[in-house]
Design a protein around this motif. Structure first.
Motif, PDB file in Angstrom:
ATOM      1  N   GLN A 138       0.829  -1.211   0.000  1.00  0.00           N
ATOM      2  CA  GLN A 138       0.000   0.000   0.000  1.00  0.00           C
ATOM      3  C   GLN A 138       0.860   1.255   0.000  1.00  0.00           C
ATOM      4  O   GLN A 138       0.611   2.199  -0.751  1.00  0.00           O
ATOM      5  CB  GLN A 138      -0.915  -0.014   1.228  1.00  0.00           C
ATOM      6  N   PHE A 139       1.911   1.291   0.856  1.00  0.00           N
ATOM      7  CA  PHE A 139       2.770   2.469   0.899  1.00  0.00           C
ATOM      8  C   PHE A 139       3.525   2.640  -0.413  1.00  0.00           C
ATOM      9  O   PHE A 139       3.633   3.771  -0.934  1.00  0.00           O
ATOM     10  CB  PHE A 139       3.758   2.345   2.063  1.00  0.00           C
ATOM     11  N   ALA A 140       4.040   1.537  -0.964  1.00  0.00           N
ATOM     12  CA  ALA A 140       4.774   1.639  -2.231  1.00  0.00           C
ATOM     13  C   ALA A 140       3.877   2.150  -3.349  1.00  0.00           C
ATOM     14  O   ALA A 140       4.297   2.971  -4.181  1.00  0.00           O
ATOM     15  CB  ALA A 140       5.369   0.277  -2.595  1.00  0.00           C
ATOM     16  N   THR A 141       2.628   1.685  -3.374  1.00  0.00           N
ATOM     17  CA  THR A 141       1.702   2.126  -4.419  1.00  0.00           C
ATOM     18  C   THR A 141       1.376   3.604  -4.281  1.00  0.00           C
ATOM     19  O   THR A 141       1.422   4.368  -5.261  1.00  0.00           O
ATOM     20  CB  THR A 141       0.425   1.292  -4.372  1.00  0.00           C
ATOM     21  N   VAL A 142       1.045   4.015  -3.058  1.00  0.00           N
ATOM     22  CA  VAL A 142       0.684   5.416  -2.843  1.00  0.00           C
ATOM     23  C   VAL A 142       1.873   6.329  -3.117  1.00  0.00           C
ATOM     24  O   VAL A 142       1.740   7.379  -3.765  1.00  0.00           O
ATOM     25  CB  VAL A 142       0.160   5.614  -1.404  1.00  0.00           C
ATOM     26  N   PHE A 143       3.045   5.945  -2.638  1.00  0.00           N
ATOM     27  CA  PHE A 143       4.219   6.781  -2.854  1.00  0.00           C
ATOM     28  C   PHE A 143       4.571   6.868  -4.341  1.00  0.00           C
ATOM     29  O   PHE A 143       4.925   7.944  -4.838  1.00  0.00           O
ATOM     30  CB  PHE A 143       5.407   6.210  -2.062  1.00  0.00           C
ATOM     31  N   GLY A 144       4.445   5.747  -5.050  1.00  0.00           N
ATOM     32  CA  GLY A 144       4.705   5.778  -6.490  1.00  0.00           C
ATOM     33  C   GLY A 144       3.705   6.636  -7.233  1.00  0.00           C
ATOM     34  O   GLY A 144       4.086   7.416  -8.120  1.00  0.00           O
ATOM     35  N   LEU A 145       2.416   6.525  -6.884  1.00  0.00           N
ATOM     36  CA  LEU A 145       1.407   7.360  -7.525  1.00  0.00           C
ATOM     37  C   LEU A 145       1.638   8.831  -7.222  1.00  0.00           C
ATOM     38  O   LEU A 145       1.413   9.702  -8.083  1.00  0.00           O
ATOM     39  CB  LEU A 145       0.014   6.942  -7.067  1.00  0.00           C
ATOM     40  N   LEU A 146       2.080   9.137  -5.992  1.00  0.00           N
ATOM     41  CA  LEU A 146       2.358  10.532  -5.647  1.00  0.00           C
ATOM     42  C   LEU A 146       3.494  11.091  -6.502  1.00  0.00           C
ATOM     43  O   LEU A 146       3.403  12.215  -7.017  1.00  0.00           O
ATOM     44  CB  LEU A 146       2.709  10.627  -4.162  1.00  0.00           C
ATOM     45  N   LEU A 147       4.551  10.307  -6.676  1.00  0.00           N
ATOM     46  CA  LEU A 147       5.670  10.769  -7.498  1.00  0.00           C
ATOM     47  C   LEU A 147       5.248  10.949  -8.955  1.00  0.00           C
ATOM     48  O   LEU A 147       5.628  11.934  -9.606  1.00  0.00           O
ATOM     49  CB  LEU A 147       6.823   9.768  -7.407  1.00  0.00           C
ATOM     50  N   VAL A 148       4.465   9.997  -9.475  1.00  0.00           N
ATOM     51  CA  VAL A 148       4.006  10.111 -10.862  1.00  0.00           C
ATOM     52  C   VAL A 148       3.121  11.340 -11.031  1.00  0.00           C
ATOM     53  O   VAL A 148       3.222  12.082 -12.029  1.00  0.00           O
ATOM     54  CB  VAL A 148       3.268   8.825 -11.281  1.00  0.00           C
ATOM     55  N   PHE A 149       2.260  11.596 -10.033  1.00  0.00           N
ATOM     56  CA  PHE A 149       1.351  12.736 -10.139  1.00  0.00           C
ATOM     57  C   PHE A 149       2.114  14.055 -10.139  1.00  0.00           C
ATOM     58  O   PHE A 149       1.843  14.934 -10.969  1.00  0.00           O
ATOM     59  CB  PHE A 149       0.353  12.707  -8.977  1.00  0.00           C
ATOM     60  N   ILE A 150       3.061  14.220  -9.199  1.00  0.00           N
ATOM     61  CA  ILE A 150       3.766  15.507  -9.149  1.00  0.00           C
ATOM     62  C   ILE A 150       4.680  15.663 -10.365  1.00  0.00           C
ATOM     63  O   ILE A 150       4.891  16.785 -10.849  1.00  0.00           O
ATOM     64  CB  ILE A 150       4.556  15.637  -7.841  1.00  0.00           C
ATOM     65  N   TRP A 151       5.217  14.543 -10.866  1.00  0.00           N
ATOM     66  CA  TRP A 151       6.035  14.628 -12.079  1.00  0.00           C
ATOM     67  C   TRP A 151       5.181  15.038 -13.272  1.00  0.00           C
ATOM     68  O   TRP A 151       5.541  15.930 -14.049  1.00  0.00           O
ATOM     69  CB  TRP A 151       6.700  13.283 -12.336  1.00  0.00           C
ATOM     70  N   VAL A 177      -2.707   8.469   5.359  1.00  0.00           N
ATOM     71  CA  VAL A 177      -2.014   8.286   6.635  1.00  0.00           C
ATOM     72  C   VAL A 177      -2.992   8.032   7.790  1.00  0.00           C
ATOM     73  O   VAL A 177      -2.805   7.074   8.558  1.00  0.00           O
ATOM     74  CB  VAL A 177      -1.102   9.498   6.921  1.00  0.00           C
ATOM     75  N   PRO A 178      -4.064   8.838   7.978  1.00  0.00           N
ATOM     76  CA  PRO A 178      -4.992   8.526   9.072  1.00  0.00           C
ATOM     77  C   PRO A 178      -5.685   7.178   8.916  1.00  0.00           C
ATOM     78  O   PRO A 178      -5.881   6.459   9.904  1.00  0.00           O
ATOM     79  CB  PRO A 178      -5.998   9.684   9.012  1.00  0.00           C
ATOM     80  N   PHE A 179      -6.062   6.808   7.688  1.00  0.00           N
ATOM     81  CA  PHE A 179      -6.725   5.517   7.515  1.00  0.00           C
ATOM     82  C   PHE A 179      -5.755   4.368   7.784  1.00  0.00           C
ATOM     83  O   PHE A 179      -6.158   3.326   8.324  1.00  0.00           O
ATOM     84  CB  PHE A 179      -7.290   5.406   6.097  1.00  0.00           C
ATOM     85  N   SER A 180      -4.484   4.540   7.437  1.00  0.00           N
ATOM     86  CA  SER A 180      -3.485   3.520   7.755  1.00  0.00           C
ATOM     87  C   SER A 180      -3.326   3.372   9.263  1.00  0.00           C
ATOM     88  O   SER A 180      -3.179   2.251   9.777  1.00  0.00           O
ATOM     89  CB  SER A 180      -2.144   3.872   7.115  1.00  0.00           C
ATOM     90  N   ALA A 181      -3.364   4.496   9.991  1.00  0.00           N
ATOM     91  CA  ALA A 181      -3.286   4.424  11.452  1.00  0.00           C
ATOM     92  C   ALA A 181      -4.495   3.699  12.024  1.00  0.00           C
ATOM     93  O   ALA A 181      -4.364   2.880  12.955  1.00  0.00           O
ATOM     94  CB  ALA A 181      -3.187   5.835  12.032  1.00  0.00           C
ATOM     95  N   PHE A 182      -5.661   3.981  11.486  1.00  0.00           N
ATOM     96  CA  PHE A 182      -6.873   3.284  11.941  1.00  0.00           C
ATOM     97  C   PHE A 182      -6.775   1.782  11.707  1.00  0.00           C
ATOM     98  O   PHE A 182      -7.039   0.975  12.604  1.00  0.00           O
ATOM     99  CB  PHE A 182      -8.089   3.860  11.209  1.00  0.00           C
ATOM    100  N   ARG A 183      -6.350   1.388  10.507  1.00  0.00           N
ATOM    101  CA  ARG A 183      -6.275  -0.030  10.187  1.00  0.00           C
ATOM    102  C   ARG A 183      -5.182  -0.740  10.977  1.00  0.00           C
ATOM    103  O   ARG A 183      -5.309  -1.930  11.301  1.00  0.00           O
ATOM    104  CB  ARG A 183      -6.028  -0.223   8.691  1.00  0.00           C
ATOM    105  N   SER A 184      -4.095  -0.028  11.318  1.00  0.00           N
ATOM    106  CA  SER A 184      -3.011  -0.672  12.059  1.00  0.00           C
ATOM    107  C   SER A 184      -3.481  -1.159  13.417  1.00  0.00           C
ATOM    108  O   SER A 184      -3.044  -2.218  13.899  1.00  0.00           O
ATOM    109  CB  SER A 184      -1.847   0.301  12.231  1.00  0.00           C
ATOM    110  N   LEU A 185      -4.384  -0.413  14.056  1.00  0.00           N
ATOM    111  CA  LEU A 185      -4.896  -0.839  15.353  1.00  0.00           C
ATOM    112  C   LEU A 185      -6.153  -1.682  15.217  1.00  0.00           C
ATOM    113  O   LEU A 185      -6.399  -2.577  16.030  1.00  0.00           O
ATOM    114  CB  LEU A 185      -5.179   0.389  16.222  1.00  0.00           C
TER     115      LEU A 185
END
Length: 544
Positions: free
Chosen positions: A53-66, A105-113
């Motif tokens: 999930q983090f790799a996908t989101v981070f990759g999409l963020l980089l592609v979007f800003i690029w 980030v908040p949804f990841s925190a929710f799911r972690s617990l």
């Protein structure tokens, strides 16, 4: 062969160590620093950064800003050197950053617990030496690490927008500051939601509600940011600007502490005291609100009565919301909690209301609302205002609002007391019950009035509809036709509801301190002696 002999010449002079040893020293230093960190933070950060999930989101963020950079520069073309395109490019980058910080980030925190609760793996954490506060702070720290990584990826682009003109650097820092704080706050809320239930179907419902809430927050933040960028430039030289931000910051910090320790209390073992710290924070929040309204009353507002009206509304909403949570607590005090109860006269008089229990919480909320009403009415004679009906509106509004708070919280407490005889009640159940009560208390009288043609419009049938009643008071003041009747009905109903709850209050007031077993005393003394040396006897406190 001795390695030292290879690096030390015959004349005794010291040669430079190989560069690899510098990296080894740094590696050992980072390992020691890592050992000092919260173990939950290290575990959660490793899991999050290695997840798909983090790799996908981070990759999409980089592609979007690029892609945004290429498209934006292509649209600007040669005009980039002359126009003011900074706000447009900043807003495009900011939406991507806000999506990551305010939703992912908040949804990841929710799911972690929540996953810990669903898979029953939290028990493995609870038997370790880590306390509940360390567990929550570790998971919140993991969310902060993800946030820092997202910021490191997009911050150069945000700084680049300053070179395009049209936006100043303080505005960029201001928006990033509040976005970071909001992300941390939403992450704390997500952790609290993740602790509310162990059942998977309820966790699924909370997941849907959480996603909807995060998307709404994302939309509101983006809309507000667009207004600031394109229609309302920030005036950093205005003292009122910093005053408003100081009020917002203190409010944020107080509610962040409340949400954080509420999450800690939810995962604390059942026999521990979960309420006292939260009730102290509630009181601090009320005192902060009173201090800020007092500053406005004696300062910039110049004793405007409208400020008193706003104070009464804010205080009433605060104490009703806090009362909803407190009435959902268990009425039984464990022996562990009873060992720390105050036993002096002053302690039992003033500190009993900070003890766990729904009835003491009910009285605590009533006392806070009553204090706010008294302060409002005491300041009213000194008000200067253009609102001609203020002398009629504020007393009636405070009196009726206080009666509604006593009635709704009291009826909810009575219903919860009956339901506890059949199955355990959680704080989430208390919130749902009071939400249903408010809905039917406002909607049912309106539906009945529509079904009866002769009863349309406001009438005594609407006395349970607090929203319509208080709106009529604000609109009509002393000309409100049903004011006299409601001045009899509402206090009578409130007194009856409070009287029905008095036995529960008396039952909780009868709890007294119990002596700790000898084994527990010996263990506590041994632990205390291991931490600090023994001290000479101290005089007893009148509050204990």
């Amino acid at each position: 062969m001795n390695p030292i002999a290879e690096t030390t010449p015959v004349d005794g002079s010291q040669r430079a160590a190989p560069s690899g040893r510098w990296w080894q020293s740094i590696d050992r230093l980072t390992e020691r620093l890592g050992d000092l960190l919260n173990p939950i933070l290290v575990k959660e950060a490793r899991q999050a950064l290695k997840s798909r999930q983090f790799a996908t989101v981070f990759g999409l963020l980089l592609v979007f800003i690029w892609g945004t950079s290429l498209v934006g520069l292509g649209i600007m073309g040669p005009d980039a050197s002359y126009g003011a395109y900074g706000p447009n490019m900043f807003f495009a980058y900011y939406m991507a950053l806000a999506a990551a910080l305010l939703v992912i980030v908040p949804f990841s925190a929710f799911r972690s617990l929540a996953v810990e609760q669903e898979d029953r793996t939290y028990e493995l954490l609870s038997i370790t030496a880590l306390g509940p506060r360390q567990i929550i702070s570790g998971k919140l720290g993991s969310a902060a690490v993800q946030m820092i990584i997202y910021l490191s990826a997009i911050s150069p682009c945000l700084a680049f927008t300053y070179m395009l003109r049209g936006i100043d650097f303080p505005t960029i820092l201001f928006l990033l500051f509040w976005t970071i704080l909001l992300s941390l706050g939403l992450s704390a809320v997500g952790l609290l939601l993740g602790t509310l239930t162990h059942q998977k179907h309820l966790q699924a419902g909370l997941s849907v509600a959480g996603v909807v809430g995060l998307l709404i927050a994302f939309g509101l933040v983006c809309t507000s940011t667009a207004d600031l960028l394109f229609y309302g430039p920030l005036d950093f030289a205005d003292p009122d600007f910093w005053l408003v931000n100081a009020i917002l910051l203190t409010t944020y910090l107080s509610y962040f502490a409340l949400v954080f320790y509420a999450a800690v209390a939810q995962i604390t073992f059942a026999s521990d005291n979960r309420s006292t710290r939260l009730r102290v924070i509630m009181l601090v929040q009320f005192l902060l609100a009173t201090a800020w309204f007092g500053y406005g009353w004696f300062g910039p507002a110049r004793r405007e009565a409208e400020l008193l009206f706003g104070y009464a509304v804010v205080a009433g909403i605060h104490w009703f919301a806090m009362g909803v949570f407190m009435t959902g607590e268990s009425p039984d005090l464990s022996l562990r909690v009873r060992r720390g109860l105050p036993q002096s006269f002053l302690g039992r008089m003033f500190l009993t209301w900070f003890n766990p229990g729904p009835a003491t919480g009910y009285v605590y909320a009533i006392g806070g609302a009553l204090t706010a009403g008294i302060l409002t009415l005491a300041a009213l004679p000194y008000a200067t205002t253009r609102w001609a009906r203020i002398a009629d509106v504020v007393p009636m509004f405070c009196a009726f609002g206080f009666c509604y708070l006593v009635i709704y919280l009291g009826v909810g407490l009575l219903i919860l007391r009956v339901l506890r005889k059949f199955f355990p009640i959680s704080v989430l159940a208390s919130v749902l019950l009071h939400t249903i009560m408010i809905f039917f208390g406002c909607a049912l009288p309106m539906i009945l009035s529509e079904l009866m043609p002769g009863w349309r419009g406001y009438n005594l049938l609407q006395f349970a509809n607090f929203a319509w009643t208080l709106a009529e008071i604000v609109d009509q003041g002393s000309n409100f036709a049903y004011a006299g009747s409601l001045m009899v009905i509402l206090p009578s109903v409130a007194a009856a509801v409070f009287a029905l709850n008095v036995p529960g209050v008396i039952r909780e007031l009868q709890y007294v301190r119990v002596a700790a077993p000898a084994r527990v005393v010996e263990e506590d003394e041994a632990l205390a002696a291991a931490v600090t040396p023994p001290r000479p006897p101290q005089p007893a406190s009148p509050w204990d």
